[in-house]
Structure formats: structure tokens, C-alpha cells
Scaffold this motif. Sequence first.
Motif, PDB file in Angstrom:
ATOM      1  N   HIS A   1      37.880  28.297  28.906  1.00 51.15           N
ATOM      2  CA  HIS A   1      37.974  28.762  27.520  1.00 51.15           C
ATOM      3  C   HIS A   1      36.866  29.748  27.175  1.00 51.15           C
ATOM      4  O   HIS A   1      37.038  30.550  26.248  1.00 51.15           O
ATOM      5  N   GLY A   2      35.758  29.688  27.880  1.00 50.18           N
ATOM      6  CA  GLY A   2      34.585  30.465  27.483  1.00 50.18           C
ATOM      7  C   GLY A   2      34.279  31.682  28.320  1.00 50.18           C
ATOM      8  O   GLY A   2      33.257  32.343  28.084  1.00 50.18           O
ATOM      9  N   VAL A   3      35.127  32.028  29.297  1.00 46.51           N
ATOM     10  CA  VAL A   3      34.859  33.179  30.166  1.00 46.51           C
ATOM     11  C   VAL A   3      36.152  33.938  30.422  1.00 46.51           C
ATOM     12  O   VAL A   3      37.181  33.337  30.711  1.00 46.51           O
ATOM     13  N   VAL A   4      36.086  35.250  30.303  1.00 46.42           N
ATOM     14  CA  VAL A   4      37.178  36.100  30.765  1.00 46.42           C
ATOM     15  C   VAL A   4      36.543  37.310  31.453  1.00 46.42           C
ATOM     16  O   VAL A   4      35.560  37.870  30.965  1.00 46.42           O
ATOM     17  N   ALA A   5      37.073  37.640  32.624  1.00 48.15           N
ATOM     18  CA  ALA A   5      36.572  38.788  33.389  1.00 48.15           C
ATOM     19  C   ALA A   5      37.760  39.468  34.060  1.00 48.15           C
ATOM     20  O   ALA A   5      38.690  38.788  34.508  1.00 48.15           O
ATOM     21  N   TYR A   6      37.735  40.778  34.093  1.00 49.61           N
ATOM     22  CA  TYR A   6      38.814  41.515  34.746  1.00 49.61           C
ATOM     23  C   TYR A   6      38.347  42.922  35.089  1.00 49.61           C
ATOM     24  O   TYR A   6      37.358  43.415  34.536  1.00 49.61           O
ATOM     25  N   PHE A   7      39.068  43.562  36.024  1.00 55.02           N
ATOM     26  CA  PHE A   7      38.710  44.920  36.436  1.00 55.02           C
ATOM     27  C   PHE A   7      39.941  45.668  36.909  1.00 55.02           C
ATOM     28  O   PHE A   7      41.000  45.069  37.145  1.00 55.02           O
TER      29      PHE A   7
ATOM     30  N   PRO B   1      44.883  34.992  35.526  1.00 53.37           N
ATOM     31  CA  PRO B   1      45.793  35.623  36.488  1.00 53.37           C
ATOM     32  C   PRO B   1      47.059  36.224  35.887  1.00 53.37           C
ATOM     33  O   PRO B   1      47.637  37.143  36.474  1.00 53.37           O
ATOM     34  N   ASN B   2      47.463  35.782  34.712  1.00 53.41           N
ATOM     35  CA  ASN B   2      48.661  36.338  34.074  1.00 53.41           C
ATOM     36  C   ASN B   2      48.513  37.825  33.764  1.00 53.41           C
ATOM     37  O   ASN B   2      49.500  38.522  33.561  1.00 53.41           O
TER      38      ASN B   2
END
Length: 168
Positions: free
Chosen positions: A99-105, A127-128
Motif C-alpha cells: 500500500h505504501g510503495v509504487v515504483a515503475y519505469f 504489475p497490472n
Amino acid sequence: MSRRIPVLAIVCLAWPLLCGRAATAQPAVDQFKGTWTLVSIRYVSPDGSSIEPFGPNAKGMLVFDGTRFATQVMAANLPKFASHNRMVGTLKEYEAISHGVVAYFGTYTVREPDRILTLHIERSSFPNWEGIDQLRKFEFVGGELRYTAANSTANPAESAQLVWKRAR
């Protein structure tokens, strides 16, 4: 003939100022380049109410290099794992991290006339999002980059509004 000289003189004197102003007008795609730190993130409902999905004092970083980007946002009060091993956590610890982390590139493109930033996501902690494009309406205000995603990850009816400032 005497009229042409003053007009020519004015044009010659004004030319460096006009050229200097044109030279400093930076295309939006170039304004993105660099490292940004999170100022705020809000999910806004259609009625105008908002929440801070990562709580107060969330931290984040966003990097654009001209073709690629990477970002991460984290809640300020993430719990430490009792085991001291990220591979051995409790369900409650894992839920808090989820709930407390989102990371993407991935890569990005800018449609300057529309002020649309498109993030082409390659990998994500959610992953969605992998393999999809996300559009953001953007603007630069002072030293800030502000953008809005039409929907948040928590509720498609909410928009996600983020404000970033250049890292020092």
C-alpha cells in the motif's frame, strides 16, 4: 532614406533581445529532463474531495533522461520488518509495503501542443501497469512540474494529481 535608418537601427538594437528570448524558450520535452522530488500526491474525487494516498510527508523521486524515465513514491512511515530480512516478512508488513510503495519505469513521449506526457511503462511494482501507456496532462509552474492522471490506481473515478520540484 532618412526614415529607413532609424527603423534599421531599432531592428539592429532589438535583434539580440528578440533572439535571446527565442533561444531561452525551451521545448517542453527538454524541460522534463533531470531529477525531480515529490512535493505532493493527491487522489481527487469528482466532488472535489481529496486524500493523500501515501499519507502526509510521502517521499518520491522522478527522473527523465530524454527518452527514459523512472519513478518511485513511498509513504513516510513504512514499518521495518521484524526479521530484518525483506524476504521474510509478516502479512501485515507486506501489506503495508504494498500500500505504501509504487515504483515503475519505461520510456516517455511528450505531445507539446496538447501538454500530454505519455509514460510507456515497461515494469512496475504494480504489475497490472506493465506494458501499458499512461497519459498525464502536465504544466510547468515556476520550478514545479505538475501533472494529472485521469484515474488513480485505487479508484477509476478519482484523478491523481502530483506536484514535483527539481532536485537540488
